[in-house]
Design a protein around this motif. Structure first.
Motif, short mmCIF file in Angstrom:
data_model
loop_
_atom_site.label_atom_id
_atom_site.label_comp_id
_atom_site.label_asym_id
_atom_site.label_seq_id
_atom_site.Cartn_x
_atom_site.Cartn_y
_atom_site.Cartn_z
N ILE A 296 0.84 -1.21 0.00
CA ILE A 296 0.00 0.00 0.00
C ILE A 296 0.87 1.25 0.00
O ILE A 296 0.65 2.19 -0.77
CB ILE A 296 -0.98 -0.02 1.21
CG1 ILE A 296 -2.02 -1.12 1.00
CG2 ILE A 296 -1.65 1.33 1.38
CD1 ILE A 296 -2.88 -1.39 2.21
N TYR A 297 1.88 1.25 0.86
CA TYR A 297 2.79 2.41 0.89
C TYR A 297 3.51 2.58 -0.45
O TYR A 297 3.68 3.69 -0.93
CB TYR A 297 3.82 2.27 2.01
CG TYR A 297 3.27 2.59 3.37
CD1 TYR A 297 2.58 3.78 3.61
CD2 TYR A 297 3.46 1.72 4.43
CE1 TYR A 297 2.07 4.06 4.85
CE2 TYR A 297 2.96 2.01 5.69
CZ TYR A 297 2.27 3.18 5.90
OH TYR A 297 1.79 3.48 7.13
N MET A 298 3.94 1.50 -1.07
CA MET A 298 4.64 1.60 -2.35
C MET A 298 3.70 2.07 -3.46
O MET A 298 4.11 2.80 -4.37
CB MET A 298 5.25 0.24 -2.74
CG MET A 298 6.42 -0.19 -1.88
SD MET A 298 7.76 1.00 -1.94
CE MET A 298 7.72 1.67 -0.29
N ALA A 299 2.44 1.70 -3.37
CA ALA A 299 1.46 2.16 -4.36
C ALA A 299 1.26 3.68 -4.26
O ALA A 299 1.14 4.36 -5.28
CB ALA A 299 0.14 1.42 -4.17
N PHE A 300 1.25 4.20 -3.03
CA PHE A 300 1.08 5.66 -2.88
C PHE A 300 2.36 6.41 -3.26
O PHE A 300 2.30 7.56 -3.65
CB PHE A 300 0.64 6.00 -1.45
CG PHE A 300 -0.81 5.72 -1.21
CD1 PHE A 300 -1.78 6.44 -1.91
CD2 PHE A 300 -1.20 4.76 -0.32
CE1 PHE A 300 -3.12 6.20 -1.69
CE2 PHE A 300 -2.53 4.53 -0.08
CZ PHE A 300 -3.50 5.24 -0.78
N LEU A 301 3.51 5.77 -3.11
CA LEU A 301 4.76 6.44 -3.50
C LEU A 301 4.91 6.51 -5.01
O LEU A 301 5.56 7.40 -5.54
CB LEU A 301 5.97 5.71 -2.90
CG LEU A 301 6.24 5.99 -1.43
CD1 LEU A 301 7.40 5.14 -0.96
CD2 LEU A 301 6.55 7.46 -1.20
N ALA A 302 4.34 5.53 -5.71
CA ALA A 302 4.47 5.50 -7.17
C ALA A 302 3.51 6.48 -7.75
O ALA A 302 3.57 7.42 -8.30
CB ALA A 302 4.12 4.12 -7.70
#
Length: 104
Positions: A98-104
């Motif tokens: 989830i965190y990586m999805a928001f960073l991308a």
């Protein structure tokens, strides 16, 4: 099992090389296969010697496995621990995803 497989492969190679030498294949292939069978026989002998020389270490490994099995049989709850680790890994992976999805 390994020793039987090596001896069997050596026997088969020698048998096929004798059949090939009768004229179905060129001489070099039959000769190479014939000498290859001796290599397989030598590997089988080396495997037997390896097992013979390492028998004390093999017996020690068997004793370690027996001791570990007695520890597991006295504490059967210990077999659940990997399940807890897998659940924790999945929970961490979901949050990380989830965190990586928001960073991308």
């Amino acid at each position: 099992v390994v020793d039987v497989a090596l001896v069997g492969a050596g026997y088969y190679s020698r048998d096929v090389s004798i059949r090939w030498a009768s004229g179905t294949r060129p001489g070099n292939e039959a000769t190479a296969l014939y000498y290859g069978s001796f290599v397989l026989y030598s590997l089988a002998g080396a495997w037997c010697l390896l097992i013979l020389f390492m028998r004390k270490k093999i017996m020690l490994a068997i004793a370690c496995v027996r001791e570990a099995s007695s520890a597991i049989s006295s504490q059967p709850i210990i077999t659940i621990f990997p399940i807890v680790q897998v659940v924790g890994l999945f929970a961490f992976s979901i949050v990380w995803g989830i965190y990586m999805a928001f960073l991308a």
